[in-house]
Write an enzyme that holds these catalytic residues in place. Sequence first.
Site, PDB file in Angstrom:
ATOM      1  N   GLY A  47       0.834  -1.191   0.000  1.00 12.76           N
ATOM      2  CA  GLY A  47       0.000   0.000   0.000  1.00 12.76           C
ATOM      3  C   GLY A  47       0.872   1.245   0.000  1.00 12.76           C
ATOM      4  O   GLY A  47       1.412   1.597  -1.029  1.00 12.76           O
ATOM      5  N   SER A 119       6.650  -4.095  -2.681  1.00 14.23           N
ATOM      6  CA  SER A 119       6.037  -2.823  -3.011  1.00 14.23           C
ATOM      7  C   SER A 119       6.247  -1.835  -1.865  1.00 14.23           C
ATOM      8  O   SER A 119       7.383  -1.648  -1.442  1.00 14.23           O
ATOM      9  CB  SER A 119       4.560  -3.074  -3.330  1.00 14.23           C
ATOM     10  OG  SER A 119       4.033  -2.023  -4.042  1.00 14.23           O
ATOM     11  N   TRP A 120       5.203  -1.251  -1.301  1.00 15.92           N
ATOM     12  CA  TRP A 120       5.413  -0.407  -0.117  1.00 15.92           C
ATOM     13  C   TRP A 120       6.142  -1.187   0.977  1.00 15.92           C
ATOM     14  O   TRP A 120       6.930  -0.623   1.738  1.00 15.92           O
ATOM     15  CB  TRP A 120       4.087   0.146   0.421  1.00 15.92           C
ATOM     16  CG  TRP A 120       4.251   0.603   1.845  1.00 15.92           C
ATOM     17  CD1 TRP A 120       3.833  -0.045   2.964  1.00 15.92           C
ATOM     18  CD2 TRP A 120       4.971   1.771   2.295  1.00 15.92           C
ATOM     19  NE1 TRP A 120       4.235   0.662   4.099  1.00 15.92           N
ATOM     20  CE2 TRP A 120       4.930   1.766   3.700  1.00 15.92           C
ATOM     21  CE3 TRP A 120       5.642   2.807   1.632  1.00 15.92           C
ATOM     22  CZ2 TRP A 120       5.528   2.763   4.473  1.00 15.92           C
ATOM     23  CZ3 TRP A 120       6.244   3.800   2.399  1.00 15.92           C
ATOM     24  CH2 TRP A 120       6.175   3.776   3.790  1.00 15.92           C
ATOM     25  N   ASP A 274       6.098  -5.112 -14.361  1.00 14.63           N
ATOM     26  CA  ASP A 274       5.450  -4.437 -13.231  1.00 14.63           C
ATOM     27  C   ASP A 274       5.141  -2.993 -13.657  1.00 14.63           C
ATOM     28  O   ASP A 274       6.046  -2.205 -13.920  1.00 14.63           O
ATOM     29  CB  ASP A 274       6.421  -4.475 -12.044  1.00 14.63           C
ATOM     30  CG  ASP A 274       5.857  -3.875 -10.770  1.00 14.63           C
ATOM     31  OD1 ASP A 274       4.961  -3.015 -10.852  1.00 14.63           O
ATOM     32  OD2 ASP A 274       6.341  -4.258  -9.687  1.00 14.63           O
ATOM     33  N   HIS A 301       3.315  -6.919 -11.125  1.00 18.85           N
ATOM     34  CA  HIS A 301       3.662  -6.384  -9.809  1.00 18.85           C
ATOM     35  C   HIS A 301       3.341  -7.331  -8.658  1.00 18.85           C
ATOM     36  O   HIS A 301       4.111  -7.463  -7.723  1.00 18.85           O
ATOM     37  CB  HIS A 301       2.888  -5.074  -9.611  1.00 18.85           C
ATOM     38  CG  HIS A 301       3.074  -4.431  -8.271  1.00 18.85           C
ATOM     39  ND1 HIS A 301       4.248  -3.799  -7.928  1.00 18.85           N
ATOM     40  CD2 HIS A 301       2.260  -4.333  -7.193  1.00 18.85           C
ATOM     41  CE1 HIS A 301       4.130  -3.325  -6.690  1.00 18.85           C
ATOM     42  NE2 HIS A 301       2.941  -3.646  -6.222  1.00 18.85           N
TER      43      HIS A 301
HETATM   44  N1  STX Z   1       1.360   0.963  -3.895  1.00 20.07           N
HETATM   45  C1  STX Z   1       2.071  -0.210  -4.103  1.00 20.07           C
HETATM   46  C2  STX Z   1       1.778  -1.293  -3.120  1.00 20.07           C
HETATM   47  O1  STX Z   1       2.406  -1.417  -2.131  1.00 20.07           O
HETATM   48  C3  STX Z   1       1.828   2.043  -4.697  1.00 20.07           C
HETATM   49  C4  STX Z   1       0.696  -2.148  -3.504  1.00 20.07           C
HETATM   50  N2  STX Z   1       0.477  -2.276  -4.728  1.00 20.07           N
HETATM   51  N3  STX Z   1      -0.620  -3.016  -4.886  1.00 20.07           N
HETATM   52  C5  STX Z   1      -1.057  -3.363  -3.746  1.00 20.07           C
HETATM   53  O2  STX Z   1      -0.242  -2.839  -2.808  1.00 20.07           O
HETATM   54  C6  STX Z   1      -2.308  -4.170  -3.652  1.00 20.07           C
HETATM   55  C7  STX Z   1      -2.028  -5.551  -4.177  1.00 20.07           C
HETATM   56  C8  STX Z   1      -2.783  -4.238  -2.252  1.00 20.07           C
HETATM   57  C9  STX Z   1      -3.371  -3.490  -4.518  1.00 20.07           C
END
Ligand code: STX
Length: 321
Positions: A47, A119-120, A274, A301
Amino acid sequence: MMMNLDTLYPSIEPYDEGQLLVGDGHRIHWEVSGNPEGKPVVFLHGGPGSGTSPWQRRFFDPEKYRIVLFDQRGCGKSTPHAAEPGADLRFVTTAHLIADMELLRKNLGIEAWQVFGGSWGSSLALAYAQAHPDAVTGLVLRGIFTLRREELEWFYEGGAAALFPDLWEDFIAPIPILERSRMIEAYHRRLFDPDPAVHIPAAVAWTTWEASTVTMRPDPEHIAEMANPERAVAFARIENHFFVNRGWWSEGQLLAGIDAIRHIPAIIVQGRYDVCTPVMTAWDLHRAWPEAEFVIVEAGHSASEPAIQQALRDATDLLAL
Ligand code: STX
């Protein structure tokens, strides 16, 4: 979810869970599964604002790992939830999340743990490790994201519209034309508007854009789940709050801070396709940190993509030795 998770370890249940009072009126939900005598690992969700899900336990061999999942401030089962009326995110910052991890680690009696984040989760993992390198035994990082200007502009200010022009139209629809040159700020005003007739549609549009572009093939169940109003409002508010503030980092800070963690065993897993966190950032991290193992897989991603699942499982198996 429609996800095929056959590549991962079998489903397991937690053997312990609770709510940790972390200060500022916040409580974070945590759980532990796997082997109580195993190697400690903490899973950092994305997120920011997405919360954890039970399937995320399955990246780790339950006989080898003591698996900790927790919901970051304001989301999942943590309280207060960012979707509540009058949500106050003053005490939801990167520094607070890092302090919460330290409190949780000490409360669980863990001296040092492996940190796994996509990701985050990769941003927070890098920031946490740079702040507390002695508490980290290894790092598994996926879909590298460092909140630099070009990364945020790519996904939220029009770059990725080149690949998803149809979905981009839906993303910009709630924002009047004159405000579209600064989408993150335009969304900020609407997401924190007290009127649900304003903040709910904005949140759903925000999360739908993200959920529709994180897998190579759209997953309708994931998109629907992310559009649940309560989930969407918390997710969109928290993400937007962190992005408006650029994670409270200086530009490029996470890449500039690699010297503090260079000695830690690390594996970087990145999907070639991604769209949310494009490979350029993982490549910059690889250049800054050539000692870390670097794996590019043919996937998008999401950690739910089978090729990513396999690479992450291989990574945690390797670091379990
Ligand atoms: N947000 C990237 C992230 O951490 C910019 C993230 N990307 N997608 C998600 O989290 C979900 C799979 C929860 C939609």
